[in-house]
Design an enzyme around this catalytic site. Structure first.
Site, PDB file in Angstrom:
ATOM      1  N   CYS A 243      27.316  53.818  32.393  1.00 56.26           N
ATOM      2  CA  CYS A 243      27.604  52.428  31.988  1.00 56.26           C
ATOM      3  C   CYS A 243      26.713  51.939  30.864  1.00 56.26           C
ATOM      4  O   CYS A 243      27.042  50.963  30.188  1.00 56.26           O
ATOM      5  CB  CYS A 243      27.405  51.483  33.165  1.00 56.26           C
ATOM      6  SG  CYS A 243      28.090  52.088  34.671  1.00 56.26           S
TER       7      CYS A 243
HETATM    8  N1  CO8 Z   1      43.369  46.934  48.436  1.00 56.33           N
HETATM    9  C1  CO8 Z   1      43.211  46.285  49.627  1.00 56.33           C
HETATM   10  N2  CO8 Z   1      42.100  46.322  50.343  1.00 56.33           N
HETATM   11  C2  CO8 Z   1      41.064  47.040  49.860  1.00 56.33           C
HETATM   12  C3  CO8 Z   1      41.148  47.732  48.643  1.00 56.33           C
HETATM   13  C4  CO8 Z   1      42.370  47.676  47.922  1.00 56.33           C
HETATM   14  N3  CO8 Z   1      42.541  48.305  46.744  1.00 56.33           N
HETATM   15  N4  CO8 Z   1      39.967  48.349  48.425  1.00 56.33           N
HETATM   16  C5  CO8 Z   1      39.168  48.050  49.448  1.00 56.33           C
HETATM   17  N5  CO8 Z   1      39.829  47.271  50.337  1.00 56.33           N
HETATM   18  C6  CO8 Z   1      39.333  46.754  51.612  1.00 56.33           C
HETATM   19  C7  CO8 Z   1      38.176  47.571  52.132  1.00 56.33           C
HETATM   20  O1  CO8 Z   1      38.602  48.715  52.820  1.00 56.33           O
HETATM   21  C8  CO8 Z   1      37.476  46.571  53.032  1.00 56.33           C
HETATM   22  O2  CO8 Z   1      38.133  46.500  54.273  1.00 56.33           O
HETATM   23  P1  CO8 Z   1      37.295  46.295  55.615  1.00 56.33           P
HETATM   24  O3  CO8 Z   1      36.589  44.993  55.442  1.00 56.33           O
HETATM   25  O4  CO8 Z   1      38.349  46.315  56.646  1.00 56.33           O
HETATM   26  O5  CO8 Z   1      36.343  47.473  55.668  1.00 56.33           O
HETATM   27  C9  CO8 Z   1      37.689  45.253  52.315  1.00 56.33           C
HETATM   28  O6  CO8 Z   1      38.812  45.445  51.455  1.00 56.33           O
HETATM   29  C10 CO8 Z   1      36.483  44.876  51.505  1.00 56.33           C
HETATM   30  O7  CO8 Z   1      36.097  46.041  50.743  1.00 56.33           O
HETATM   31  P2  CO8 Z   1      34.786  46.144  49.925  1.00 56.33           P
HETATM   32  O8  CO8 Z   1      33.642  45.654  50.764  1.00 56.33           O
HETATM   33  O9  CO8 Z   1      34.688  47.493  49.303  1.00 56.33           O
HETATM   34  O10 CO8 Z   1      35.159  45.081  48.788  1.00 56.33           O
HETATM   35  P3  CO8 Z   1      34.234  44.341  47.804  1.00 56.33           P
HETATM   36  O11 CO8 Z   1      34.450  42.893  47.976  1.00 56.33           O
HETATM   37  O12 CO8 Z   1      32.834  44.855  47.791  1.00 56.33           O
HETATM   38  O13 CO8 Z   1      34.890  44.734  46.395  1.00 56.33           O
HETATM   39  C11 CO8 Z   1      34.446  46.225  44.581  1.00 56.33           C
HETATM   40  C12 CO8 Z   1      34.955  46.084  46.000  1.00 56.33           C
HETATM   41  C13 CO8 Z   1      35.411  45.487  43.650  1.00 56.33           C
HETATM   42  C14 CO8 Z   1      34.439  47.699  44.220  1.00 56.33           C
HETATM   43  C15 CO8 Z   1      33.036  45.614  44.451  1.00 56.33           C
HETATM   44  O14 CO8 Z   1      32.192  46.087  45.465  1.00 56.33           O
HETATM   45  C16 CO8 Z   1      32.369  45.905  43.134  1.00 56.33           C
HETATM   46  O15 CO8 Z   1      32.902  45.679  42.082  1.00 56.33           O
HETATM   47  N6  CO8 Z   1      31.124  46.404  43.168  1.00 56.33           N
HETATM   48  C17 CO8 Z   1      30.372  46.717  41.988  1.00 56.33           C
HETATM   49  C18 CO8 Z   1      31.051  47.819  41.319  1.00 56.33           C
HETATM   50  C19 CO8 Z   1      30.400  48.266  40.059  1.00 56.33           C
HETATM   51  O16 CO8 Z   1      29.894  47.547  39.259  1.00 56.33           O
HETATM   52  N7  CO8 Z   1      30.470  49.520  39.886  1.00 56.33           N
HETATM   53  C20 CO8 Z   1      29.946  50.119  38.744  1.00 56.33           C
HETATM   54  C21 CO8 Z   1      30.971  50.976  38.288  1.00 56.33           C
HETATM   55  S1  CO8 Z   1      30.262  52.295  37.447  1.00 56.33           S
HETATM   56  C22 CO8 Z   1      30.396  51.995  35.839  1.00 56.33           C
HETATM   57  O17 CO8 Z   1      30.514  50.883  35.422  1.00 56.33           O
HETATM   58  C23 CO8 Z   1      30.441  53.200  34.926  1.00 56.33           C
HETATM   59  C24 CO8 Z   1      30.525  54.514  35.641  1.00 56.33           C
HETATM   60  C25 CO8 Z   1      30.970  55.593  34.747  1.00 56.33           C
HETATM   61  C26 CO8 Z   1      32.423  55.498  34.350  1.00 56.33           C
HETATM   62  C27 CO8 Z   1      33.352  56.111  35.304  1.00 56.33           C
HETATM   63  C28 CO8 Z   1      34.742  56.292  34.704  1.00 56.33           C
HETATM   64  C29 CO8 Z   1      35.764  56.835  35.648  1.00 56.33           C
END
Ligand code: CO8
Length: 374
Positions: free
Chosen positions: A157
């Site tokens: 990132c």
């Molecule tokens: N649809 C419906 N429900 C879902 C989905 C979906 N698609 N996905 C998850 N859920 C469910 C989960 O299973 C969970 O259910 P339960 O409560 O029953 O367990 C519920 O929804 C809540 O899930 P989460 O706790 O996972 O949800 P969050 O509110 O935390 O949101 C996010 C998930 C959006 C992923 C959030 O945590 C987030 O954005 N975190 C930070 C992410 C981040 O910044 N990551 C960095 C990425 S890395 C980067 O930027 C570069 C890497 C290199 C590039 C890679 C290229 C491929």
């Protein structure tokens, strides 16, 4: 007198194809239902976990993402395939990633009023390169007719900000008059479109910037780089195990752990305070308070992260004008997010206005630049 260093032009190349949450969820859910029907017996006796369904509403609420651009739409929505279809090119053809990079680089050169002859170095910095060598940067250098040297660098990132840091140091040290920093983020081949938790996160894009000596600057909208700041802290919460050693490990080369995967909640909790603290320290080095910064070009991974960080900095919600959001249309474009925000939102700034570019994510890595409009 110490050499002033400027960003004299930026370029943004947006792929012509876009996929909405609804389209993506439609394909994923059809794939998941087919999987569940095929493995019904094993799911019922507990040997296989059923694939949960995804939802467009969840995606928008949890991430702020409404759609993403992709290099090609082919294959991604095909439930028999669930990955892009990008045909192999011959060794004597321009690689896809170099093609993206060249598109963005030309726009940055034009904005900076520069030609190939003015550039001494090319840095291609992004989350993945299409091959190990020759460097994509050298391929781009060759295609653009630039003399001097080029190299690739990977910092997930923070590749784009760390690339700008290197360019700043090179120009400051006098080892290059001008450096082209390019971020061809071809993320879609590394997205696990069969994973509900991450299938929606990423998009493809290419960004570029010209960094050069202030005295040579001919860009209409130039920004002096006042300083750079970087930090890394090891974490397994965002990971891709894809790599060349897999061949020797006798394992499936593209299994789920070889693709992007993360513990999103932990990332959110750990990275937000780290980023806010980093930014405060950085602007503090210039005697600036958050209210003194006209614009925040923040990493674009998740809208709730950006809102939270901006609130920690300002003690109130930031307006879209202060901290622009582009991830609604572009999704997370790995290191290019803050560069897209800059490219789309800098021309209205007044001479003397301060701005801050900042990336945060995998590594963990955080990289920032304090800039001032010329
Ligand atoms: N649809 C419906 N429900 C879902 C989905 C979906 N698609 N996905 C998850 N859920 C469910 C989960 O299973 C969970 O259910 P339960 O409560 O029953 O367990 C519920 O929804 C809540 O899930 P989460 O706790 O996972 O949800 P969050 O509110 O935390 O949101 C996010 C998930 C959006 C992923 C959030 O945590 C987030 O954005 N975190 C930070 C992410 C981040 O910044 N990551 C960095 C990425 S890395 C980067 O930027 C570069 C890497 C290199 C590039 C890679 C290229 C491929």
């Amino acid at each position: 007198m110490s050499q002033s260093v400027v960003i004299s032009g930026s370029g943004l190349w947006t792929p012509p194809f876009s996929i909405s949450n609804e389209e993506l969820v439609g394909a994923y859910n059809a794939w998941a239902e087919k999987f569940n029907a095929k493995h019904q017996e094993a799911i019922e006796n507990g040997a296989v976990a059923a694939k949960p369904l995804s939802s467009a509403e969840f995606i928008e609420k949890a991430s702020g993402i409404k759609s993403r651009f992709v290099y090609t739409k082919k294959g991604i929505l095909d439930i028999e395939r669930m990955r892009p279809l990008i045909p192999e090119r011959r060794d004597d053809e321009l690689s896809q990633q170099a093609e993206m990079a060249v598109n963005a680089a030309k726009l940055a050169l034009e904005a900076a009023n520069k030609s190939a002859a003015d550039i001494d170095a090319v840095i291609v910095s992004c989350a993945y390169t299409q091959r190990a060598y020759p460097a994509i940067a050298i391929e781009v250098q060759n295609r653009l007719g630039i003399k001097g040297f080029g190299f690739d660098m990977l910092v997930a990132c923070s590749a784009a900000t760390f690339g700008l840091h290197r360019a700043y140091e090179m120009v400051k040290a006098g080892t290059a008059r001008a450096v082209l920093v390019i971020n061809p983020e071809l993320t879609s081949p590394q997205v696990n479109y069969c994973d509900r938790d991450s299938h929606f996160i990423f998009g493809d894009v290419a960004t570029a910037m010209v960094v050069e000596q202030g005295e040579n600057c001919k860009g209409e909208h130039a920004f002096e780089i006042l300083s750079t700041k970087a930090v890394t802290q090891y974490s397994n919460n965002i990971r891709s195990n894809f790599g060349y050693v897999t061949r020797a490990q006798d394992v499936e080369p593209f299994s789920a752990d070889k693709l992007f995967h993360q513990n999103g909640r932990s990332v959110f909790k750990e990275v937000c305070p780290m980023a806010a603290e980093h930014i405060l320290e950085h602007i503090g080095q210039h005697g600036l308070t958050p209210e003194g910064v006209r614009r925040w070009w923040l990493h674009q991974a998740n809208i709730n992260m950006n809102l939270l960080i901006a609130k920690r900095l300002l003690g109130r919600d930031a307006s879209a004008d202060e901290a622009p959001i582009v991830l609604d249309r572009y999704a997370n474009t790995a290191s290019a997010g803050s560069m897209i925000a800059f490219s789309l939102h800098h021309q209205d700034m007044q001479s003397g206005d301060y701005g801050l570019l900042c990336s945060f994510g995998a590594g963990y890595s955080i990289g920032s630049l304090v800039v001032r409009k010329k």
